[in-house]
Design an enzyme around this catalytic site. Structure first.
Site, PDB file in Angstrom:
ATOM      1  N   SER A 578       0.853  -1.183   0.000  1.00  0.00           N
ATOM      2  CA  SER A 578       0.000   0.000   0.000  1.00  0.00           C
ATOM      3  C   SER A 578       0.889   1.232   0.000  1.00  0.00           C
ATOM      4  O   SER A 578       2.017   1.197   0.501  1.00  0.00           O
ATOM      5  CB  SER A 578      -0.904   0.015   1.246  1.00  0.00           C
ATOM      6  OG  SER A 578      -1.540   1.261   1.416  1.00  0.00           O
ATOM      7  N   TYR A 591      -2.253  -0.103  10.749  1.00  0.00           N
ATOM      8  CA  TYR A 591      -2.247  -0.492   9.328  1.00  0.00           C
ATOM      9  C   TYR A 591      -0.970  -0.018   8.634  1.00  0.00           C
ATOM     10  O   TYR A 591      -0.304  -0.790   7.935  1.00  0.00           O
ATOM     11  CB  TYR A 591      -3.484   0.092   8.649  1.00  0.00           C
ATOM     12  CG  TYR A 591      -3.586  -0.208   7.176  1.00  0.00           C
ATOM     13  CD1 TYR A 591      -3.957  -1.478   6.732  1.00  0.00           C
ATOM     14  CD2 TYR A 591      -3.334   0.777   6.228  1.00  0.00           C
ATOM     15  CE1 TYR A 591      -4.058  -1.759   5.376  1.00  0.00           C
ATOM     16  CE2 TYR A 591      -3.435   0.509   4.875  1.00  0.00           C
ATOM     17  CZ  TYR A 591      -3.798  -0.754   4.444  1.00  0.00           C
ATOM     18  OH  TYR A 591      -3.898  -1.036   3.102  1.00  0.00           O
TER      19      TYR A 591
END
Length: 701
Positions: A578, A591
């Protein structure tokens, strides 16, 4: 399904008059063909052919003419439709006899078949066309039934044919398929008008009749008559001389096969990358465990169709305790394969002609393992599976022939002349160029989600075989069904897997090796997402992110690395991470930290993998809302809350935030994954590709 007699070995009559009512003669031919080809005991994939002679209007003159409809080159009677049949003017085919210069020139007749084409049919005629054209009957079946070939491959096959069929079925000595065999078949049929068919020595069965239904039922009657006779005889003998070893338990057989297959694949893929298939059916185990395994295996197959799929002979691998077990077999595998290749090369040199094509891949196709089963390798999964099915047919033939007399394999020179037939070589040269991922096996975690499915579709388009791993069983079922409908059952497998369980990850990789023979591409994509301010982030939430996004990627990488290392074929590992792994986002500490760990892990694995040709790269998506599972839950609401906007406005927000003012979709990520999986990026490892429509803070530096 059992036949009406209650004998499950017999082929049941599946003809349905109600279903076939109103069919044209051509449609009845298609129906008959599909019924016959639906049972591998009758004929295997691509084997045999069917035909009929129909009256049609000539498109040029409008006058009625006789047209031969016959299975075209490369077709499969079990699955073909009307487009799979060649159509040829019968009178032109008959006139070809005047041009035939004799057996030494019979190959030149194949090119003349195209001049007989009716109605500009583009389906090429097969080498077997003359075998149908010259028989004085309207409907003809040529099949390769196990029961009949068992008789045809016996040393006393001519006498057995007479004894079993009492003059209803004729017999012809072995001859390679082609024009001369067509003339000989016509001669025996015309000189013996009471015959209902002919057995071709070491080859198969011809039957004929005046309607499709009669021909179908006659074929079944002859096949079943042969089977009933064999069943009676075989009750008096022990199959293959009896067993000398017992089968291992199912889980042990699968463990051994999944261990051996990547090793074999790595050692035999120099000529072409191979895909594997494993079979441990009752028929296979009975043969590989038997006293006569090695002598019969050494004789090779008899039927040309069997032989072309399985090579001159299989390789027997012994991992019994008497020979040192699996460890000893693994240690000796290189020398065993070298011996097989040397033997194959000697066969080529003994039999080659002045105009023979160059030697092809000298590695085995079929591997027989006592106590375990059979492994086959070929250029793709379908070919490997079909080779396994053909050798199973050969086992059935050997069982019957050796049980009633002496089994006779195909003569070595005849076998060579078929394998290296110039017509066969020309067919191979006409094969389309392989796709960029042909022969590659891809393993995708999170495979049932948006990015996973898009990636699977992209890799399947390029010829890869794919295993989808996911924790969502229902979504896996849907994905498998969708991809199988598009790409076929052979190239798609699914496995239920939790990336946080080392046992389940290892088990899934063993499953992949068992199904396809090994792994070349691993896409680590499984993920979750959560968002909360730091002081509201629970330890449980923190650990949950680390467990899936960090530990999960570690476990998958470790298993992938181990499998690729054992194969010695290199490989490509792609992390779907990501942009949050490069740049922090507010309210997403758990995250972002886990995603950063993924990227660092990829760099570490790239360092260790490079000496073995294992490349590791990262694709960084951003804001892939459509189709992505993580955006269907709380994450979407949490990100919208962080930006103080409605969830409906989130996609537009990300689009406007990007430099290119474009949305990012799962297919865009899949394109990046494909780039790193394919050879076009063969000089890239340790790299990061951002697929985010431009996000300046995430620029790598």
């Amino acid at each position: 399904m059992k036949s009406s007699s209650g004998n499950e070995n017999l082929i049941p009559n599946a003809w349905d008059d109600n279903y076939a009512n109103g069919f044209s003669q051509a449609q009845l031919l298609e129906y008959r063909s599909n019924l016959l080809g639906s049972d591998m005991r009758v004929t295997n994939f691509g084997g045999g052919n069917t035909s009929c002679k129909l009256l049609s209007d000539d498109p040029l003159t409008g006058e009625p003419c006789q047209v031969l409809w016959v299975k075209g080159s490369g077709g499969d009677i079990g699955s073909m439709d009307l487009s799979g049949f060649s159509t040829l003017y019968l009178d032109k085919l008959i006139r070809l006899k005047d041009l035939y210069r004799g057996e030494a020139y019979e190959d030149e007749m194949v090119d003349l078949l195209s001049h007989c084409t009716f109605n500009l049919n583009s389906r090429a005629a097969s080498i077997d066309t003359p075998l149908h054209a010259y028989l004085p009957y309207k409907h003809v079946d040529h099949l390769h039934p196990d029961s009949v070939i068992a008789i045809a491959a016996s040393a006393n096959s001519e006498q057995l044919t007479q004894d079993i069929f009492d003059g209803d079925i004729g017999w012809l000595a072995w001859r390679r398929p082609g024009f001369q065999l067509g003339l000989e078949l016509e001669k025996v049929a015309r000189e013996n008008p009471k015959l209902k068919g002919v057995i071709l020595e070491s080859h198969g069965l011809f039957t004929w009749a005046e309607s499709s239904k009669e021909c179908y039922e006659l074929s079944l009657a002859i096949i079943n008559k042969a089977q009933l006779w064999l069943d009676t005889q075989l009750t008096q003998v022990e199959a293959f001389g009896g067993a000398v070893i017992e089968s291992l338990a199912s889980d042990q057989r699968r463990l051994i096969a999944s261990t051996l297959m990547p090793l074999i694949r790595g050692k035999t893929s120099a000529h072409q990358r191979q895909i594997g298939h494993f079979s441990d059916t009752t028929e296979v185990l009975e043969f590989v465990n038997s006293h006569e395994l090695k002598p019969l295996a050494n004789l090779g197959t008899s039927c040309p169709d069997h032989f072309l799929r399985t090579k001159i002979k299989p390789m027997v691998l012994d991992c019994s305790q008497e020979t040192g077990g699996l460890e000893a077999l693994v240690s000796n595998l290189d020398s065993l394969l070298e011996d097989y290749r040397a033997d194959y090369e000697a066969y080529y040199n003994r039999c080659k002609n002045d105009n023979s094509p160059a030697i092809r891949d000298s590695n085995p196709v079929v591997y027989l393992i006592p106590g375990v089963g059979m492994i086959t390798f070929a250029k793709d999964k379908a070919t490997a599976r079909i080779a396994s099915e053909f050798y199973t047919n050969a086992i059935n033939v050997m069982k019957g022939a050796s049980g009633v007399g002496e089994y006779v394999g195909l003569d070595e020179q005849e076998a060579f002349d078929i394998e290296y037939w110039l017509l066969e070589e020309a067919k191979l040269q006409r094969m389309p160029k392989a796709k960029s991922l042909a022969g590659r096996v891809a393993f995708i975690t999170g495979g049932a989600g948006g990015i996973g499915k898009a990636t699977a579709g992209r890799l399947l388009q390029e010829g890869a075989a794919v295993i989808l791993a996911d924790i969502d069983e229902k979504s896996l079922e849907i994905a498998e069904k969708e991809f199988s409908q598009i790409f076929g059952d052979d190239v798609v497998r699914t496995v239920l897997m939790d990336v946080t369980s080392e046992d389940k990850v290892n088990s899934a990789f063993r499953f992949a090796s068992l199904e396809f023979g090994g792994i070349d591409i691993v896409v680590s994509n499984a993920g979750i997402a959560s968002s909360s301010p730091l002081d509201e982030t629970s330890l449980e939430n923190w650990e949950f992110n680390q467990k899936i996004l960090s530990t999960g990627y570690f476990l998958v990488s470790k298993a992938a690395f181990s499998h690729m290392k054992s194969q010695s074929l290199g490989g490509a590992i792609i992390f779907v991470a990501s942009k949050n792994g490069l740049v922090a986002s507010a309210n997403a500490a758990a995250y972002c930290t886990a995603k950063a760990a993924e990227i660092q892990l990829a760099r570490c694995v790239a360092l260790e993998g490079a000496p073995m040709g294992i490349r590791v790269n990262v694709v960084n998506p951003d804001a892939v809302l459509r189709g992505s599972k993580i955006w269907t839950g709380k994450w979407k609401e949490e990100r919208a809350s962080a930006y103080k906007m409605s969830t409906d406005d989130l996609e537009e927000h990300y689009r406007q935030r990007s430099l290119l003012k474009r949305n990012v979709f799962p297919e865009d990520i899949a394109e990046g994954v494909y780039f790193f999986a394919a050879d076009i990026s063969s000089k890239s490892t340790g790299n990061i590709l951002n697929v985010d429509a431009g996000h300046a803070p995430s620029f790598t530096r």
